[in-house]
Design a protein around this motif. Sequence first.
Motif, PDB file in Angstrom:
ATOM      1  N   ALA A   1       0.813  -1.216   0.000  1.00  0.00           N
ATOM      2  CA  ALA A   1       0.000   0.000   0.000  1.00  0.00           C
ATOM      3  C   ALA A   1       0.843   1.261   0.000  1.00  0.00           C
ATOM      4  N   GLN A   2       1.979   1.229   0.677  1.00  0.00           N
ATOM      5  CA  GLN A   2       2.839   2.417   0.701  1.00  0.00           C
ATOM      6  C   GLN A   2       3.431   2.675  -0.675  1.00  0.00           C
ATOM      7  N   LEU A   3       3.711   1.609  -1.422  1.00  0.00           N
ATOM      8  CA  LEU A   3       4.200   1.774  -2.783  1.00  0.00           C
ATOM      9  C   LEU A   3       3.174   2.520  -3.629  1.00  0.00           C
ATOM     10  N   LEU A   4       1.902   2.151  -3.484  1.00  0.00           N
ATOM     11  CA  LEU A   4       0.855   2.836  -4.242  1.00  0.00           C
ATOM     12  C   LEU A   4       0.749   4.296  -3.849  1.00  0.00           C
ATOM     13  N   ASP A   5       1.096   4.616  -2.616  1.00  0.00           N
ATOM     14  CA  ASP A   5       1.052   6.007  -2.188  1.00  0.00           C
ATOM     15  C   ASP A   5       2.074   6.861  -2.932  1.00  0.00           C
ATOM     16  N   PHE A   6       3.157   6.246  -3.412  1.00  0.00           N
ATOM     17  CA  PHE A   6       4.079   6.981  -4.284  1.00  0.00           C
ATOM     18  C   PHE A   6       3.372   7.357  -5.586  1.00  0.00           C
ATOM     19  N   ILE A   7       2.542   6.468  -6.080  1.00  0.00           N
ATOM     20  CA  ILE A   7       1.792   6.741  -7.303  1.00  0.00           C
ATOM     21  C   ILE A   7       0.734   7.811  -7.064  1.00  0.00           C
ATOM     22  N   TYR A   8       0.077   7.736  -5.916  1.00  0.00           N
ATOM     23  CA  TYR A   8      -0.970   8.702  -5.597  1.00  0.00           C
ATOM     24  C   TYR A   8      -0.422  10.068  -5.194  1.00  0.00           C
ATOM     25  N   GLY A   9       0.862  10.139  -4.867  1.00  0.00           N
ATOM     26  CA  GLY A   9       1.418  11.377  -4.363  1.00  0.00           C
ATOM     27  C   GLY A   9       0.872  11.725  -2.993  1.00  0.00           C
ATOM     28  N   HIS A  10       0.612  10.703  -2.193  1.00  0.00           N
ATOM     29  CA  HIS A  10       0.008  10.905  -0.874  1.00  0.00           C
ATOM     30  C   HIS A  10       1.002  11.580   0.072  1.00  0.00           C
ATOM     31  N   PRO A  11       0.515  12.413   0.986  1.00  0.00           N
ATOM     32  CA  PRO A  11       1.416  13.099   1.924  1.00  0.00           C
ATOM     33  C   PRO A  11       2.321  12.167   2.730  1.00  0.00           C
ATOM     34  N   SER A  12       1.921  10.913   2.892  1.00  0.00           N
ATOM     35  CA  SER A  12       2.717   9.988   3.704  1.00  0.00           C
ATOM     36  C   SER A  12       4.095   9.697   3.114  1.00  0.00           C
ATOM     37  N   ILE A  13       4.279   9.972   1.824  1.00  0.00           N
ATOM     38  CA  ILE A  13       5.574   9.676   1.208  1.00  0.00           C
ATOM     39  C   ILE A  13       6.404  10.947   0.998  1.00  0.00           C
ATOM     40  N   THR A  14       5.932  12.072   1.495  1.00  0.00           N
ATOM     41  CA  THR A  14       6.639  13.338   1.303  1.00  0.00           C
ATOM     42  C   THR A  14       8.073  13.277   1.813  1.00  0.00           C
ATOM     43  N   GLY A  15       8.275  12.659   2.975  1.00  0.00           N
ATOM     44  CA  GLY A  15       9.611  12.564   3.539  1.00  0.00           C
ATOM     45  C   GLY A  15      10.564  11.806   2.639  1.00  0.00           C
ATOM     46  N   GLU A  16      10.093  10.697   2.032  1.00  0.00           N
ATOM     47  CA  GLU A  16      10.939   9.915   1.133  1.00  0.00           C
ATOM     48  C   GLU A  16      11.355  10.751  -0.074  1.00  0.00           C
ATOM     49  N   ILE A  17      10.434  11.548  -0.585  1.00  0.00           N
ATOM     50  CA  ILE A  17      10.733  12.384  -1.751  1.00  0.00           C
ATOM     51  C   ILE A  17      11.721  13.480  -1.371  1.00  0.00           C
ATOM     52  N   THR A  18      11.496  14.111  -0.233  1.00  0.00           N
ATOM     53  CA  THR A  18      12.353  15.208   0.219  1.00  0.00           C
ATOM     54  C   THR A  18      13.784  14.745   0.437  1.00  0.00           C
ATOM     55  N   ARG A  19      13.950  13.536   0.960  1.00  0.00           N
ATOM     56  CA  ARG A  19      15.286  13.012   1.242  1.00  0.00           C
ATOM     57  C   ARG A  19      16.016  12.500   0.007  1.00  0.00           C
ATOM     58  N   ALA A  20      15.314  12.367  -1.099  1.00  0.00           N
ATOM     59  CA  ALA A  20      15.937  11.846  -2.317  1.00  0.00           C
ATOM     60  C   ALA A  20      16.910  12.864  -2.904  1.00  0.00           C
ATOM     61  N   THR A  21      17.864  12.375  -3.659  1.00  0.00           N
ATOM     62  CA  THR A  21      18.810  13.248  -4.357  1.00  0.00           C
ATOM     63  C   THR A  21      18.078  14.019  -5.455  1.00  0.00           C
ATOM     64  N   PRO A  22      18.664  15.103  -5.964  1.00  0.00           N
ATOM     65  CA  PRO A  22      18.035  15.808  -7.092  1.00  0.00           C
ATOM     66  C   PRO A  22      17.774  14.878  -8.272  1.00  0.00           C
ATOM     67  N   LEU A  23      18.712  13.966  -8.553  1.00  0.00           N
ATOM     68  CA  LEU A  23      18.490  13.005  -9.633  1.00  0.00           C
ATOM     69  C   LEU A  23      17.312  12.098  -9.297  1.00  0.00           C
ATOM     70  N   GLY A  24      17.270  11.625  -8.048  1.00  0.00           N
ATOM     71  CA  GLY A  24      16.165  10.763  -7.637  1.00  0.00           C
ATOM     72  C   GLY A  24      14.830  11.453  -7.767  1.00  0.00           C
ATOM     73  N   GLN A  25      14.756  12.713  -7.420  1.00  0.00           N
ATOM     74  CA  GLN A  25      13.514  13.470  -7.540  1.00  0.00           C
ATOM     75  C   GLN A  25      13.119  13.659  -9.004  1.00  0.00           C
ATOM     76  N   ALA A  26      14.119  13.871  -9.855  1.00  0.00           N
ATOM     77  CA  ALA A  26      13.837  14.023 -11.291  1.00  0.00           C
ATOM     78  C   ALA A  26      13.323  12.715 -11.880  1.00  0.00           C
ATOM     79  N   LEU A  27      13.906  11.600 -11.457  1.00  0.00           N
ATOM     80  CA  LEU A  27      13.433  10.296 -11.937  1.00  0.00           C
ATOM     81  C   LEU A  27      12.027  10.012 -11.427  1.00  0.00           C
ATOM     82  N   TYR A  28      11.759  10.388 -10.183  1.00  0.00           N
ATOM     83  CA  TYR A  28      10.424  10.190  -9.618  1.00  0.00           C
ATOM     84  C   TYR A  28       9.383  10.994 -10.377  1.00  0.00           C
ATOM     85  N   ASP A  29       9.756  12.178 -10.830  1.00  0.00           N
ATOM     86  CA  ASP A  29       8.823  12.979 -11.634  1.00  0.00           C
ATOM     87  C   ASP A  29       8.378  12.212 -12.871  1.00  0.00           C
TER      88      ASP A  29
END
Length: 347
Positions: free
Chosen positions: A118-146
């Motif tokens: 379920a947490q994996l799907l929250d990455f797809i939904y852009g749910h607030p619960s995954i904000t910390g994971e996104i914030t901690r990612a590298t600039p490259l990681g954030q670009a790939l996530y986009d």
Amino acid sequence: MSQIQIVFDGESLITPTAIASEFASSKIEHHEEQFSTGRAEIALILNITQQQFAHGANPAEIIHRLAGSLHETRNKYHPSVWQELIPIVQDHPVSEFFLQDPFTRWSFEKPRGYSGDAQLLDFIYGHPSITGEITRATPLGQALYDYTKDASSSVAVRERRDLLTRHVDEIAATRGGEAEILTIAAGHLREANRSTALQERRIKRWVALDQDPLSVGSIARDFAGTRVEAIDGSVRGLLGKAHKLGRFDFIYAAGLYDYLADKVAVKLTQRCLEMLKPNGVFLFANFATDIRVDGYMETFMNWALLLRSEYDMWKIIHASADRESFEARVEFGANRNIVYGIIQKRA
């Protein structure tokens, strides 16, 4: 990323061994020759990708080209060959770049111990619960996530969530406040957050069943005081009638059939049809064979799915429901990445 230790009830039919057995395929004649060719092709694709990262190319363009190349390679070779190519891709140094994407990394590492949690799907939904994971990612990681959060498969999952909400609200509108809903493998039940019928208390009962205690706890917390009932339960429990849940106007399994062999899928469908009220509807969804990011999902995301075609869905339906008692249809989502089987019990 810390590994969350979950001890399941021991009844799950969705185990890594069971899924792996579905991908097992006898080696074909000239297997070694085809594997050698495929390995060379994969090496070229991955080395070029690594060079693109080193030269600072646009991350979205890099991953788009790579996903397309992996899809073509996957379709070119026999399944037994592709299965041997997967670990070669995963072990290549270029994976260090893709695993900077928090969505890809979560899928690959499986902190909850299984695919598609379920947490994996929250990455797809852009749910607030995954904000910390996104914030901690590298600039490259954030670009790939986009890119990955808006890949065709992710778009299809968000569409699936909204489709389920519409089905719930439409059925609730016809039942005069007496609608009873059952969600199997409910995850975090994000579709309920958008349900007008639930907000207006026009649903009598919404049973959300899942075998992951973290998901059950999340539902119980998020929907406390509503008509939602979170229940710890498994596929095997349903098949063995261990759960005395009653009968329902709408039953659905949105992300479960991707991991079920045909034999289990048929048995579960039959059991769900038994639990329908007259005019009740059962819906099951599956990632379709037309999905174009399958190669990336199976390699860098370590996310194996049992993809199904329209024919495959009808095969499950015909083996589960007799035409005198039920009527059925098969539909694709807007981008054809997910296919739906919908069965309605006659009055």
